[in-house]
Design a protein around this motif. Structure first.
Motif, PDB file in Angstrom:
ATOM      1  N   GLN A  85       6.303   1.382   5.110  1.00 38.53           N
ATOM      2  CA  GLN A  85       5.377   2.505   5.208  1.00 38.53           C
ATOM      3  C   GLN A  85       4.127   2.151   4.394  1.00 38.53           C
ATOM      4  O   GLN A  85       4.204   1.930   3.187  1.00 38.53           O
ATOM      5  N   ALA A 113       7.594   0.553   0.634  1.00 34.28           N
ATOM      6  CA  ALA A 113       6.314   1.250   0.708  1.00 34.28           C
ATOM      7  C   ALA A 113       5.204   0.438   0.040  1.00 34.28           C
ATOM      8  O   ALA A 113       5.436  -0.252  -0.960  1.00 34.28           O
ATOM      9  N   THR A 150       8.553  -0.456  -3.880  1.00 34.11           N
ATOM     10  CA  THR A 150       7.208   0.101  -3.765  1.00 34.11           C
ATOM     11  C   THR A 150       6.165  -0.815  -4.382  1.00 34.11           C
ATOM     12  O   THR A 150       6.266  -1.197  -5.557  1.00 34.11           O
TER      13      THR A 150
END
Length: 320
Positions: A190, A253, A281
């Motif tokens: 994402q 992410a 992340t």
């Protein structure tokens, strides 16, 4: 900004070229004085003056994808040297779910395809106020599902990311969460560039950057007012993904924030929440840039460098 004095907020100093744009932009009427249709035309015209040129190393094809309530226009960006299927990225443009179109992030999408070595499907999801919440979410979900289920036709492998900037980052975060909630195949990544994560956010950069070009707090409130059917919907996790208490096991992410942005602190908060949930992340803060820098690659060299770095991050994860 008067007299050429550098703009400094929260210990950050705005890039000189971005500040020049801010001075010029302040001379035009705010889009909050316009109706949405007129605002779309005005911003489209302005963005053409700021963006760079599309990468010549990418083939671009106009396509149609099924949305939740009918066909949606889309563009497919494929690296010219693709010798076979490549990882994919379904991209959603910025614009508060009220303005923007396939041209809004055209150059950036070509950079993602070229430098990121992936096939990018940019989707023209429905906009408010003609199509209010959750129409954009429904279209974003439909487009991702289409790409996932038709990867071979699109020239993609099964490693398919979702990504976008501002409203597009918000939609990408929601898609990632919804795929986990429904038990469907999750995206490979994402990409959340200065995302909206909480439509009730207050304090911090929401106040300190409230008058910073090009996204003031007044404009953001104008977007939310047009997008939501009523203010209470801001509590829905489909409108404010930061409110979800279930972030564990989400896909990797990349979270990007800009230093001069009313959305900065809610992007930081989402990156922190993902890390606390042990989600892989990558977080980058471009402290000297402002909101919408992905559309300023033609006039702000620092914006172009940032976009190239983001594309390299995408390549690193999708080709891992």
């Amino acid at each position: 900004m008067a007299g050429g004095k550098p703009l400094a907020i929260d210990g950050r100093t705005l890039d000189a070229r971005a500040q020049f744009l801010a001075v010029q932009g302040a001379k035009a009427p705010s889009i909050t004085t316009l109706d949405p249709v007129t605002a779309r035309a005005a911003t489209a015209q302005g963005l053409k003056l700021l963006d760079g040129t599309r990468s010549p190393q990418v083939l671009v094809e106009a396509v149609t994808v099924p949305g939740s309530a009918g066909p949606l226009g889309a563009r497919l960006y494929t690296p010219r040297n693709a010798g076979g299927p490549l990882p994919g990225l379904v991209f959603y443009h910025f614009g508060g779910c009220v303005i923007g179109d396939l041209d809004t992030c055209d150059t950036f999408c070509s950079m993602l395809a070229d430098i990121g070595e992936c096939v990018v499907l940019s989707v023209d999801y429905r906009l408010a106020p003609e199509h209010k919440f959750p129409a954009a979410v429904d279209d974003a979900l439909a487009a991702y599902r289409y790409a996932r289920d038709n990867a071979e036709t699109l020239g993609m492998t099964r490693r398919i990311a979702v990504g976008g900037d501002s409203a597009g980052g918000y939609l990408s975060a929601v898609v990632a969460q919804e795929m986990k909630r429904t038990g469907e195949e999750e995206p490979a990544l994402q990409l959340l560039i200065y995302p909206v994560t909480d439509m009730e956010w207050q304090g911090g950069s929401w106040e300190s950057c409230e008058n910073v070009y090009p996204l003031t707090r007044e404009i953001m409130e104008w977007f939310i007012g047009h997008y939501l059917n009523d203010p209470g919907e801001a509590k829905n996790i489909l409108a404010s993904p930061l409110k979800s208490g279930d972030l564990e096991d989400l896909c990797p992410a990349i979270v990007i924030t800009a230093g001069f942005d009313v959305l900065r602190d809610q992007g930081i908060a989402y990156a922190q929440a993902l890390r606390e949930a042990e989600v892989n992340t990558t977080y980058r803060s471009y402290d000297n840039l402002c909101h919408a820098f992905t559309a300023m690659t033609g006039v702000v060299p620092a914006a172009k460098r940032a976009c190239e770095e983001i594309a390299r991050d995408v390549r690193r994860i999708l080709h891992a």
